[in-house]
Design a protein around this motif. Structure first.
Motif, PDB file in Angstrom:
ATOM      1  N   GLN A 197       1.080  -0.876  -0.056  1.00 58.55           N
ATOM      2  CA  GLN A 197      -0.286  -0.318   0.332  1.00 58.55           C
ATOM      3  C   GLN A 197       1.341   0.993   0.118  1.00 58.55           C
ATOM      4  O   GLN A 197       0.567   2.204  -0.599  1.00 58.55           O
ATOM      5  CB  GLN A 197      -0.598  -0.193   1.407  1.00 58.55           C
ATOM      6  CG  GLN A 197      -1.845   1.049   1.147  1.00 58.55           C
ATOM      7  CD  GLN A 197      -2.281   1.022   3.011  1.00 58.55           C
ATOM      8  OE1 GLN A 197      -2.409   0.255   3.622  1.00 58.55           O
ATOM      9  NE2 GLN A 197      -3.545   2.002   2.866  1.00 58.55           N
ATOM     10  N   GLY A 198       1.965   1.322   0.718  1.00 60.11           N
ATOM     11  CA  GLY A 198       2.720   2.522   1.331  1.00 60.11           C
ATOM     12  C   GLY A 198       3.621   2.535  -0.543  1.00 60.11           C
ATOM     13  O   GLY A 198       4.005   3.947  -0.596  1.00 60.11           O
ATOM     14  N   ALA A 199       3.803   1.690  -0.568  1.00 63.87           N
ATOM     15  CA  ALA A 199       5.180   1.941  -1.831  1.00 63.87           C
ATOM     16  C   ALA A 199       4.866   2.504  -2.949  1.00 63.87           C
ATOM     17  O   ALA A 199       3.221   2.350  -3.262  1.00 63.87           O
ATOM     18  CB  ALA A 199       5.798   0.395  -2.100  1.00 63.87           C
ATOM     19  N   PRO A 200       5.438   3.320  -3.818  1.00 62.99           N
ATOM     20  CA  PRO A 200       5.105   4.009  -5.336  1.00 62.99           C
ATOM     21  C   PRO A 200       5.108   2.951  -5.692  1.00 62.99           C
ATOM     22  O   PRO A 200       5.061   1.571  -5.464  1.00 62.99           O
ATOM     23  CB  PRO A 200       6.123   4.826  -5.890  1.00 62.99           C
ATOM     24  CG  PRO A 200       7.396   4.751  -4.325  1.00 62.99           C
ATOM     25  CD  PRO A 200       7.197   3.114  -3.562  1.00 62.99           C
ATOM     26  N   THR A 201       3.612   3.149  -6.277  1.00 61.17           N
ATOM     27  CA  THR A 201       2.842   1.586  -7.040  1.00 61.17           C
ATOM     28  C   THR A 201       3.638   1.417  -8.098  1.00 61.17           C
ATOM     29  O   THR A 201       3.454  -0.545  -8.482  1.00 61.17           O
ATOM     30  CB  THR A 201       1.729   2.354  -7.835  1.00 61.17           C
ATOM     31  OG1 THR A 201       0.659   2.780  -7.018  1.00 61.17           O
ATOM     32  CG2 THR A 201       0.950   0.915  -8.248  1.00 61.17           C
ATOM     33  N   PRO A 202       4.479   1.964  -8.865  1.00 60.95           N
ATOM     34  CA  PRO A 202       5.395   1.039 -10.007  1.00 60.95           C
ATOM     35  C   PRO A 202       6.909  -0.185  -9.204  1.00 60.95           C
ATOM     36  O   PRO A 202       6.638  -1.302 -10.165  1.00 60.95           O
ATOM     37  CB  PRO A 202       6.166   1.636 -10.406  1.00 60.95           C
ATOM     38  CG  PRO A 202       5.435   3.494 -10.258  1.00 60.95           C
ATOM     39  CD  PRO A 202       4.597   2.783  -8.844  1.00 60.95           C
ATOM     40  N   ILE A 203       6.713   0.801  -8.165  1.00 61.01           N
ATOM     41  CA  ILE A 203       8.299  -0.607  -7.324  1.00 61.01           C
ATOM     42  C   ILE A 203       6.728  -1.638  -6.222  1.00 61.01           C
ATOM     43  O   ILE A 203       6.940  -2.992  -6.670  1.00 61.01           O
ATOM     44  CB  ILE A 203       7.979   0.251  -6.057  1.00 61.01           C
ATOM     45  CG1 ILE A 203       9.276   1.232  -6.936  1.00 61.01           C
ATOM     46  CG2 ILE A 203       9.284  -0.797  -4.729  1.00 61.01           C
ATOM     47  CD1 ILE A 203      10.299   0.934  -7.062  1.00 61.01           C
ATOM     48  N   THR A 204       5.755  -1.579  -6.169  1.00 62.61           N
ATOM     49  CA  THR A 204       4.247  -2.819  -5.726  1.00 62.61           C
ATOM     50  C   THR A 204       4.391  -3.826  -7.024  1.00 62.61           C
ATOM     51  O   THR A 204       4.678  -4.579  -6.760  1.00 62.61           O
ATOM     52  CB  THR A 204       3.803  -1.982  -5.586  1.00 62.61           C
ATOM     53  OG1 THR A 204       3.241  -0.707  -4.198  1.00 62.61           O
ATOM     54  CG2 THR A 204       2.417  -2.993  -4.972  1.00 62.61           C
ATOM     55  N   ALA A 205       4.419  -2.863  -8.202  1.00 63.80           N
ATOM     56  CA  ALA A 205       4.409  -4.022  -8.866  1.00 63.80           C
ATOM     57  C   ALA A 205       5.635  -5.099  -9.587  1.00 63.80           C
ATOM     58  O   ALA A 205       5.573  -5.937  -9.773  1.00 63.80           O
ATOM     59  CB  ALA A 205       4.105  -2.979 -10.560  1.00 63.80           C
ATOM     60  N   LEU A 206       6.542  -3.976  -9.054  1.00 62.52           N
ATOM     61  CA  LEU A 206       8.300  -4.964  -8.917  1.00 62.52           C
ATOM     62  C   LEU A 206       8.004  -5.963  -8.272  1.00 62.52           C
ATOM     63  O   LEU A 206       8.676  -6.831  -8.722  1.00 62.52           O
ATOM     64  CB  LEU A 206       9.218  -3.767  -9.247  1.00 62.52           C
ATOM     65  CG  LEU A 206      10.565  -4.458  -9.369  1.00 62.52           C
ATOM     66  CD1 LEU A 206      11.287  -5.008 -10.425  1.00 62.52           C
ATOM     67  CD2 LEU A 206      11.837  -3.640  -8.811  1.00 62.52           C
ATOM     68  N   MET A 207       7.566  -5.434  -6.498  1.00 61.99           N
ATOM     69  CA  MET A 207       7.883  -6.237  -5.733  1.00 61.99           C
ATOM     70  C   MET A 207       7.024  -7.419  -5.694  1.00 61.99           C
ATOM     71  O   MET A 207       7.528  -8.978  -5.958  1.00 61.99           O
ATOM     72  CB  MET A 207       7.636  -5.736  -4.488  1.00 61.99           C
ATOM     73  CG  MET A 207       8.679  -4.556  -4.332  1.00 61.99           C
ATOM     74  SD  MET A 207       7.760  -4.627  -2.634  1.00 61.99           S
ATOM     75  CE  MET A 207       7.005  -3.840  -2.801  1.00 61.99           C
ATOM     76  N   ALA A 208       6.194  -6.890  -6.578  1.00 65.49           N
ATOM     77  CA  ALA A 208       4.376  -8.342  -6.821  1.00 65.49           C
ATOM     78  C   ALA A 208       4.791  -9.067  -7.447  1.00 65.49           C
ATOM     79  O   ALA A 208       4.345 -10.864  -7.170  1.00 65.49           O
ATOM     80  CB  ALA A 208       3.424  -7.429  -6.950  1.00 65.49           C
ATOM     81  N   SER A 209       5.936  -8.550  -8.833  1.00 62.05           N
ATOM     82  CA  SER A 209       5.846  -9.607  -9.948  1.00 62.05           C
ATOM     83  C   SER A 209       7.437 -10.226  -9.799  1.00 62.05           C
ATOM     84  O   SER A 209       7.432 -11.083  -9.627  1.00 62.05           O
ATOM     85  CB  SER A 209       6.069  -9.017 -10.943  1.00 62.05           C
ATOM     86  OG  SER A 209       6.733  -7.774 -11.317  1.00 62.05           O
ATOM     87  N   GLY A 210       8.563  -9.569  -9.296  1.00 60.31           N
ATOM     88  CA  GLY A 210       9.641 -10.162  -9.333  1.00 60.31           C
ATOM     89  C   GLY A 210      10.014 -10.299  -8.364  1.00 60.31           C
ATOM     90  O   GLY A 210      10.396 -12.009  -8.393  1.00 60.31           O
ATOM     91  N   THR A 211       9.839  -9.944  -7.564  1.00 59.84           N
ATOM     92  CA  THR A 211      10.188 -10.748  -5.912  1.00 59.84           C
ATOM     93  C   THR A 211       9.816 -11.937  -6.020  1.00 59.84           C
ATOM     94  O   THR A 211      10.226 -13.216  -5.229  1.00 59.84           O
ATOM     95  CB  THR A 211       9.687  -9.835  -4.788  1.00 59.84           C
ATOM     96  OG1 THR A 211      10.415  -8.873  -4.874  1.00 59.84           O
ATOM     97  CG2 THR A 211      10.404 -10.542  -3.400  1.00 59.84           C
ATOM     98  N   LEU A 212       8.203 -11.858  -5.828  1.00 60.46           N
ATOM     99  CA  LEU A 212       8.036 -13.790  -5.532  1.00 60.46           C
ATOM    100  C   LEU A 212       8.401 -14.654  -6.176  1.00 60.46           C
ATOM    101  O   LEU A 212       8.785 -15.243  -5.979  1.00 60.46           O
ATOM    102  CB  LEU A 212       6.462 -13.129  -5.956  1.00 60.46           C
ATOM    103  CG  LEU A 212       5.374 -13.979  -5.391  1.00 60.46           C
ATOM    104  CD1 LEU A 212       5.040 -14.267  -4.297  1.00 60.46           C
ATOM    105  CD2 LEU A 212       4.337 -14.587  -6.492  1.00 60.46           C
TER     106      LEU A 212
END
Lengths: 632, 517
Positions: B261-276
């Protein structure tokens, strides 16, 4: 003779036969997504895509002819959708290619005709988009090599039909008719889908090949159940009894739609389904008997309805029902009837499209008037329309040497041989056809002018008359071409099989002569009533029989009493139970989940310390669990 | 040992994709140091995109050349079939995420300034931008590449930190809702450090047990070393905590909604896809290569974790009102579905590769859809930035039917409706799980999917069947990059849903070789 094996094929036009589907689909996509930008050239693009699809079909046909007859079933695998369950593939064989040629050729002509017919419609682009969509879906239906693909196409044409019947949705009647068609078809589609489920449960395969192999292997196969379920689907799409009621109302759509979808192609999909499912139907006498009975009942019902309609399109729609009844009858007989069923389907596609477009041409010149009591004497002002229509008329009543004579007579002869009662009923149907079609022609083109004051009938533009001319040529020659020398039966047999003994054509058989005599009686009676006599401008009350026919044999009343009222009652009951019983369960379940969600949510305090604690506790539990499991 | 240190032999060719990404990241730092401010963005974007594309090309080249059969870098890194597949996936997802990042509007001008303060105003006024976003993202991506490929536990730990540290920072850079963003960064950092400690402690215990941190050697020691089971079990559990934390499996999921929720949305996208993707790769490697001999031992525990994760994710998502939090819980639930696939690994090699290929396919499918969904989130805005509250999305279908339609399509893909990529992902994983004897788990999975479908469909209903709010959010005209991301995600979701075969085939090929030891 049994059908031939399917040979996997790649390369050539057949390998690229998916283009037949892709091109009109692309056309529909461009026209629908492109929006107003494509208004200018939309109709031309639509026509181009239909014609291109025809060219592919024709080339594929030529390539197919290059193979020996036993090798003319070519399977084209496209890709594996769900490994082991569903492959996406096409089957190009004599049966499917016959349909492809009919759909794309008549379809192209009707696209061209529509340029003129829809010239002044503000939504012409959308109309062509739907027509293209229809062509693509219909080709999916006939080209798929499995029941799942067929179902996709089946629903696709249903959607296109719905959109096109309701094309003038500002007219409440059109909107209602579209809904009616959709709902009635839902009943049929329900049967079809259950049938397909049963097929998969029985054979663990959805491909025609798999079903044929499964049938050959034998064992306990619920062939009758599958057959009857498929027939229910066929009845819905092909407007056969008891699901016929939507077709007459479907005439609310623009006339080219009536010609293409509700006469020449889509409504014959049921016949295709029955013929394609031959291996199943041939294993069950019961289902075959039911198919023939449905066919005969519909051919009589349609003909009777046709006698009483004053709306030219509805009279033609009744006639369509009746002619499909003939095809269904032949399809129910088995391999002896398949070739005649499909041959009649093709010739009917030509002469009925010819007549529907002719009717459209008449309406075009008469301010969209459809009531035949306001026509009369039109043969002089619309000579081309009249001549082409008259050829179609001669073809449908089975005037010697025209198309219908060969194909319908083939069906009647085969039926007679199969079962005399069915045969004589089919002969009777032919007689009534002679009457109602003559009535239609006499009321429209002969007799005195009964036009409205503001009607200025005129011949339609060339873009509309040329398709009529081409179709009427087909209506003249196709029957002889297909039937003489059993040409079509031999061509079709690798796909559907044929009887060991080829039928021979007797021009002067008892049945044939009896048919001709009855038709002549019908024509003369029609002349006596509508040709030589004055046609009243308002329909007379008529006998109870006339009323019976006028009201579609009380089909709607029957539906209302038998289905709609109990249906409403049932829904009320279901809603009651749903509110009291099911909802209670579901709501409490939902409340339970929602409540636990709300409660669990409180764990998410936002404090990082409690998160860390939860991680710590989780880790401790995990370590403990591992320890316990490890030491078991 | 005579006191000299031998230079390690490095297979540069095999490591090339990572080297390119790290190299570009270092170049990015130099740019940050020496290039004038107004030029930086213009230099960063091509470098970042080119390096990711280049690394992807090198990955493909490796596949074409033939997948290596031995670990590289003296046994520290294993570039095998699954690694290469995961690399390819991460690189493509990172590429599209960078296109999102490129949309200037998401990042704060001066991260250290107090939100709303004069300094911030001034920084904004000067046009200061956070161009270090690009090298930071590249470092994170480099860590993501190394994480699933590391063949010993210390390298894996280093990779974990290389991946995580830049992400902690990036989380705090959101332009709007500054407090929330900073809070997210700190929370993520604290909890990440906490879980890293578990990972490291687990590593130490396993070293105590096996006398090595090499995954293959740990595997070889299983059953041979007697009397030390306590070390082994506690070590495995702690290692598991560290890895499950990154996946966001329950009960270690608490950070995910707050951070997403807090992260900038593009970073959320990177985390939700790449990190996972990276975390699942690492989890699979540890549990297969090092602990494969213990599967009778860890699978019951993973069963419990998988069930808890699916249930918590699906149920908690129902009451969320923030679109990003909802997607975070959805991501938790999807992590649970993926864990079902991990549990599905049995003893038979055929079953293993089947489950592995199913997981790989699922990761690709989910990765694209989730990047697309977050990209749509960036486009729906009102005066205060993104319209995060779900009620603001009411009636979006009437205002901008195309965007709402696309978002609805992504949601249906999340729910696993046929003809979307999500269906085949779930189908493959559940099928593998049934074949692996985990039918009860699949039943829970299907029920959780049904619960999850509720909140996905609820958003669709909200968008299309509610009246739009009078002062509802406007949909911004997407920048070229964002439009491209949405387009790519839609295409991938459709393509994988209609033609799953090519990618499924690729995943099967990658899984055929399994993980090398």
């Amino acid at each position: 003779m049994e059908p031939a094996e399917i040979i996997q094929h790649s390369g050539g036009v057949i390998g690229a036969s998916w283009l037949m589907i892709a091109l009109p689909l692309l056309g529909a996509a461009v026209l629908l997504l492109g929006g107003r930008k494509t208004d200018k050239f939309g109709h031309l693009l639509g026509v181009a895509m239909a014609v291109a699809s025809f060219v592919v079909a024709a080339l594929a046909f030529i390539q197919l002819l290059g193979f020996a007859p036993g090798e003319r079933r070519r399977g084209v695998e496209l890709y594996d959708l769900i490994p082991g369950i569903a492959k996406v593939g096409l089957l190009v064989d004599p049966l499917s290619i016959s349909f492809c040629l009919l759909i794309t050729f008549v379809g192209s002509l009707i696209h061209i005709y529509s340029i003129g017919y829809m010239a002044h419609d503000p939504a012409r682009r959308r109309f062509f988009a739907y027509l293209n969509l229809f062509v693509a879906a219909m080709l999916v239906l006939v080209l798929a090599d499995n029941y799942l693909g067929l179902y996709v196409g089946w629903e696709g044409v249903g959607l296109a039909s719905y959109l096109l019947i309701g094309f003038w949705q500002h007219k409440p009647t059109a909107a209602t008719a579209a809904k009616k068609a959709f709902i009635v078809n839902r009943v049929g589609d329900f049967g079809l889908s259950i049938g397909i489920f049963t097929i998969f449960a029985t054979f663990h395969s959805l491909s025609y090949q798999g079903v044929a192999e499964g049938m050959a292997k034998g064992g306990s196969i619920p062939a009758t159940a599958i057959g009857l379920l498929l027939l229910l689907g066929a009845c819905g799409k092909s407007a056969q009894l008891p699901l016929q009621s939507w077709l007459l109302d479907a005439m609310e759509g623009p006339t080219p739609v009536s010609a293409l979808i509700h006469a020449a192609t889509m409504v014959t999909a049921g016949v295709y389904l029955v013929v394609r499912s031959g291996p199943i139907f041939q294993a069950t006498d019961t289902a075959q008997l039911v198919v023939t009975i449905v066919g005969v009942a519909t051919l009589l019902a349609g003909a009777i309805i046709g006698t009483a309609k004053d709306d030219i399109k509805k009279a033609l729609a009744g006639s369509t029902m009746s002619q499909i009844g003939y095809m269904m009858l032949a399809a129910g007989i088995g391999p002896a009837g398949y070739a005649f069923a499909i041959a009649h389907l093709i010739t009917h596609g030509f002469f009925k499209a010819d007549m529907f477009l002719g009717a459209g041409s008449v309406m075009h010149g008469m301010n969209d008037e459809v009531n035949m009591r306001k026509y009369g004497g039109l043969r002089k002002v619309m000579p081309i329309t009249f001549v082409t229509f008259f050829i179609g008329y001669l073809a449908i009543i089975g005037f010697p040497l025209l198309s219908g004579y060969f194909t319908k007579d083939g069906i009647i002869e085969t039926a007679m041989e199969h079962n005399a009662i069915l045969g004589w009923l089919a002969v009777l149907g032919a007689g009534i056809t002679g009457f109602y079609m003559s009535r239609l022609v006499f009321m429209t083109f002969f007799g005195k002018k009964r036009w409205e004051a503001d009607a200025h009938p005129h011949e339609s533009p060339a873009v509309m008359t040329w398709p009529l001319i081409i179709l009427s040529i087909g209506a003249i020659v196709l029957g002889a071409f297909l039937i003489l020398g059993n040409r079509f039966m031999l061509f079709l047999s690798p796909a559907v099989g044929r009887p060991e003994e080829l039928p021979s054509f007797h021009p002067f058989s008892t049945t044939g002569l009896a048919t001709l005599a009855l038709v002549a009686v019908g024509v003369v009676f029609a002349w006596y009533r509508y040709g030589s006599a004055e046609v009243p401008g308002v329909a007379p009350r008529g006998s109870f029989l006339t009323a019976f026919a006028r009201r579609d044999l009380y089909g709607d009343a029957l539906n209302e009493a038998l289905l709609m009222r109990p249906g409403q009652w049932l829904t009320r009951l279901a809603v009651y139970f749903d509110n009291r019983g099911v909802d209670g369960l579901v709501n409490s379940l939902a409340a339970l989940i929602g409540g636990s969600s709300g409660r669990l949510r409180r764990i998410q305090t936002g404090y990082v310390r409690s998160y860390a604690l939860s991680i710590f506790v989780g880790a401790a539990v995990l370590v403990g669990a591992w320890f316990v499991v490890g030491n078991l | 040992m005579n006191g000299t240190i031998q230079a390690p032999t490095l297979e540069y060719a095999q490591l090339a994709p990572m080297l390119v990404v790290f190299g570009a990241a270092i170049v990015g730092v130099l740019v940050e140091a020496f290039a004038p401010r107004y030029l930086r963005s213009a230099i960063h974007v091509p470098i970042t995109l080119l390096s990711l594309a280049g690394a992807f090309a090198l990955t493909i080249w490796q596949v074409v050349k033939g997948v290596p059969t031995k670990p590289a870098a003296m046994g520290a890194v294993a570039v095998d079939g699954p690694s290469l597949f995961i690399w390819g996936t991460i690189l493509v997802l990172a590429f599209v995420s960078v296109l999102l990042i490129n949309d200037e509007d998401h990042f704060v001008a001066a991260a250290a300034a107090v939100p709303g303060s004069a300094e911030e105003e001034q920084a904004l006024h000067e046009g200061a931008g956070h161009t270090e976003v690009y090298p930071l993202a590249l470092f994170a991506v480099g860590g993501m590449l190394l994480f699933p490929a590391s063949n010993d536990l210390l390298v894996m730990f280093v990779a974990l930190e290389v991946m995580s540290l830049p992400l902690y920072l990036l989380c705090g850079l959101a332009r709007r809702r500054r407090l929330l963003s900073q809070e997210a960064a700190v929370k993520y950092f604290l909890l990440g450090a906490f879980s890293s400690a578990f990972f490291l402690y687990g590593t130490a215990l396993l070293y105590g047990y096996a006398g090595s941190i090499d995954l293959a050697k740990i595997s070889a020691a299983l059953g041979v070393v007697g009397g030390q089971e306590t070390l082994l079990y506690i070590g495995v559990a702690m290692l598991g905590v560290g890895l499950l934390f990154k996946i966001g499996a329950a009960p270690f999921q608490a950070w995910k909604p707050d951070v997403y929720q807090g992260a900038p949305t593009p970073i959320t996208a990177l985390m939700a896809s790449g990190t996972l993707v990276a975390a699942f790769g690492a989890l699979l490697r540890v549990f297969w290569v090092a602990l494969g001999g213990l599967d009778w031992n860890w699978s019951p525990v993973l069963w419990a974790v998988a069930i808890l994760t699916m249930v918590v994710g699906a149920i908690l998502a129902i009451t969320q009102t923030d679109i990003k939090r909802m997607l975070a819980y959805s991501s938790i639930a999807h992590g649970g579905f993926l864990l079902v696939g991990v549990v599905a690994t049995g003893a038979a090699a055929g079953q293993n590769s089947k489950a592995l290929s199913a997981i790989l396919f699922y990761l690709v499918a989910y990765g694209f859809t989730t990047v697309g969904a977050f990209a749509v989130v960036t486009m729906v805005r009102d005066a205060g930035g993104e319209a995060w509250h779900l009620s603001r999305w009411a009636g979006l279908g009437k205002r901008s039917p195309l965007l709402a339609g696309i978002f609805a399509f992504f949601l249906l893909a999340f729910a696993g409706i046929p003809l979307t990529s999500g269906f085949f992902g779930k189908y493959a994983v559940f099928q593998a799980a049934v074949a692996g004897g985990a039918t009860p788990l699949v039943i829970v999975g299907v029920v959780a999917s049904a619960v999850a479908a509720f909140f996905y469909v609820r958003v669709i209903v909200l968008m299309f069947f509610s009246d739009p709010a009078a002062d509802g959010p406007s949909v911004v005209l997407p920048s070229r990059g964002t439009a491209a991301v949405v387009g790519v995600a839609v295409l991938a979701t459709v393509f994988l849903g209609v033609f799953p075969q090519p990618v499924l085939h690729l995943a099967q090929n990658a899984a055929q070789s399994l993980f090398i030891r």
